[in-house]
Design a protein around this motif. Sequence first.
Motif, short mmCIF file in Angstrom:
data_model
loop_
_atom_site.label_atom_id
_atom_site.label_comp_id
_atom_site.label_asym_id
_atom_site.label_seq_id
_atom_site.Cartn_x
_atom_site.Cartn_y
_atom_site.Cartn_z
N LEU A 39 0.82 -1.20 0.00
CA LEU A 39 0.00 0.00 0.00
C LEU A 39 0.86 1.26 0.00
CD1 LEU A 39 -2.84 1.19 0.11
CD2 LEU A 39 -2.74 1.02 2.60
N ILE A 40 1.96 1.22 0.77
CA ILE A 40 2.84 2.39 0.84
C ILE A 40 3.46 2.68 -0.53
CG2 ILE A 40 5.08 3.16 1.76
CD1 ILE A 40 4.18 2.01 4.48
N LEU A 41 3.75 1.64 -1.31
CA LEU A 41 4.30 1.86 -2.65
C LEU A 41 3.34 2.68 -3.51
CD1 LEU A 41 5.86 -1.64 -3.43
CD2 LEU A 41 7.07 0.50 -2.93
N LYS A 42 2.05 2.47 -3.28
CA LYS A 42 1.04 3.19 -4.05
C LYS A 42 0.63 4.49 -3.37
CE LYS A 42 -0.97 -1.20 -5.66
NZ LYS A 42 -2.19 -2.06 -5.63
N GLU A 43 0.52 4.44 -2.04
CA GLU A 43 0.05 5.60 -1.27
C GLU A 43 0.98 5.82 -0.08
OE1 GLU A 43 -4.12 5.38 -0.26
OE2 GLU A 43 -4.49 4.02 -1.94
N PRO A 44 2.10 6.49 -0.28
CA PRO A 44 3.05 6.72 0.82
C PRO A 44 2.61 7.86 1.73
CG PRO A 44 3.87 7.70 -1.20
CD PRO A 44 2.59 7.00 -1.57
N THR A 45 1.48 7.64 2.39
CA THR A 45 0.90 8.68 3.24
C THR A 45 1.41 8.57 4.66
OG1 THR A 45 -0.99 7.33 3.87
CG2 THR A 45 -1.20 8.63 1.85
N ALA A 46 1.24 9.64 5.41
CA ALA A 46 1.64 9.65 6.81
C ALA A 46 0.89 8.58 7.59
CB ALA A 46 1.39 11.02 7.42
N ASP A 47 -0.40 8.44 7.32
CA ASP A 47 -1.20 7.47 8.06
C ASP A 47 -0.75 6.05 7.79
OD1 ASP A 47 -2.72 9.39 9.29
OD2 ASP A 47 -4.36 9.29 7.85
N ASN A 48 -0.33 5.75 6.56
CA ASN A 48 0.13 4.40 6.25
C ASN A 48 1.46 4.08 6.92
OD1 ASN A 48 -2.12 3.69 4.76
ND2 ASN A 48 -1.24 4.37 2.81
N TYR A 49 2.36 5.04 6.94
CA TYR A 49 3.61 4.83 7.66
C TYR A 49 3.34 4.66 9.17
CZ TYR A 49 6.67 5.80 3.67
OH TYR A 49 7.34 5.73 2.47
N TYR A 50 2.42 5.45 9.66
CA TYR A 50 2.07 5.37 11.08
C TYR A 50 1.50 3.99 11.41
CZ TYR A 50 -0.41 6.50 15.45
OH TYR A 50 -0.89 6.51 16.74
N LEU A 51 0.64 3.47 10.55
CA LEU A 51 0.04 2.17 10.79
C LEU A 51 1.11 1.08 10.77
CD1 LEU A 51 -2.43 0.41 11.23
CD2 LEU A 51 -2.77 0.39 8.74
N ARG A 52 2.04 1.18 9.80
CA ARG A 52 3.10 0.17 9.77
C ARG A 52 3.98 0.28 11.01
NH1 ARG A 52 7.21 -0.21 4.75
NH2 ARG A 52 8.09 1.63 5.78
N GLY A 53 4.21 1.50 11.45
CA GLY A 53 4.96 1.68 12.69
C GLY A 53 4.30 1.00 13.86
N TYR A 54 2.98 1.07 13.89
CA TYR A 54 2.24 0.40 14.96
C TYR A 54 2.44 -1.12 14.89
CZ TYR A 54 -1.69 -2.01 17.08
OH TYR A 54 -2.47 -2.89 17.79
N TYR A 55 2.40 -1.66 13.68
CA TYR A 55 2.60 -3.10 13.54
C TYR A 55 4.01 -3.50 14.01
CZ TYR A 55 -1.70 -3.38 10.78
OH TYR A 55 -3.01 -3.33 10.36
N TYR A 56 5.00 -2.71 13.63
CA TYR A 56 6.36 -3.01 14.08
C TYR A 56 6.47 -2.91 15.59
CZ TYR A 56 8.45 -3.12 9.39
OH TYR A 56 8.81 -3.45 8.10
N TYR A 57 5.77 -1.93 16.16
CA TYR A 57 5.76 -1.79 17.62
C TYR A 57 5.20 -3.04 18.27
CZ TYR A 57 4.42 0.04 22.24
OH TYR A 57 4.26 0.24 23.59
N GLN A 58 4.13 -3.57 17.73
CA GLN A 58 3.48 -4.74 18.31
C GLN A 58 4.38 -5.97 18.30
OE1 GLN A 58 0.42 -5.05 19.89
NE2 GLN A 58 0.56 -2.82 19.85
N ILE A 59 5.26 -6.09 17.32
CA ILE A 59 6.16 -7.25 17.27
C ILE A 59 7.53 -6.89 17.85
CG2 ILE A 59 4.97 -8.37 15.36
CD1 ILE A 59 7.16 -7.33 13.49
N LYS A 60 7.59 -5.75 18.53
CA LYS A 60 8.77 -5.31 19.28
C LYS A 60 9.96 -4.99 18.39
CE LYS A 60 7.31 -7.79 23.43
NZ LYS A 60 7.67 -8.72 24.52
N ASN A 61 9.69 -4.62 17.15
CA ASN A 61 10.76 -4.12 16.29
C ASN A 61 10.76 -2.60 16.43
OD1 ASN A 61 12.55 -3.36 14.25
ND2 ASN A 61 11.92 -5.04 12.90
#
Length: 258
Positions: A39-61
């Motif tokens: 999705l980020i490749l198509k829509e590199p929006t702040a919200d999409n980066y933020y959401l991916r950051g949340y996923y990384y946070y959840q897996i402790k990366n």
Amino acid sequence: MKPFLLLLLFCSCLSIYSQDFNDIDLKEIPKEIEDINSLILKEPTADNYYLRGYYYYQIKNYPKAIADYDKAISLNPNNYKFYYSKGNTSIKIKNFKQAMDCYTKCISLNSTIAKAYFNRAYSKSMVNDAKGAIDDYSKSISVNPKYVQAYENRGMLKRQLNLHREAIQDFDKVIEINPEFTEAYQNRAFSKAILSINAKSDFDKVVSLSPEDPEAYYNRAIYFINFKIKGDYCSDLKKAKELHFDPAIELIDKYCKH
């Protein structure tokens, strides 16, 4: 006056809040990250980066989470949630200075977020700025007057600064809001004892609320011994031993007849 032989660890009751998202199945996160990458490749929006950051946070990366939060901030520097989440992640890696900066920015964008004051207070306490932390806990309480953990943490810091009467007032407030908050009774008992105020009822309450906690019995026994309070402290020490709390063994040998 003898000191207590055991006190609750200062940090044992301090807590921070995790990020404000719904629960997610951790097993699904790798797939979610794959999807958000596309999705980020198509829509590199702040919200999409933020959401991916949340996923990384959840897996402790946490490094990748912070990188994504930074990207979100670069695209939209006016969203307080981005700074709040980066602050939480910074705490996870023990970068408390960065965390404080993030919460300060969050607060500058939205001064009504009690959790931001709370977490900044926690970060300040971790760098030994107790007075600054107390100030921020007070600000979080001003936003949310029923913020139980803010009263509790503020009381613990006041106790650390030997402001025991003020600490007791905070623990009183915790108990008023939540009469089942065991740690508040324990902490209030310690401050009362230091001020030579009868604390037996608080130690009794801790035992009644946590009957399987050996420290509850041990601490009550220590209170009886140190302050020459009448009570069956040997039974408490034996109960602590029964619950596998080894420090009680030495005191049983010293104070209790077999």
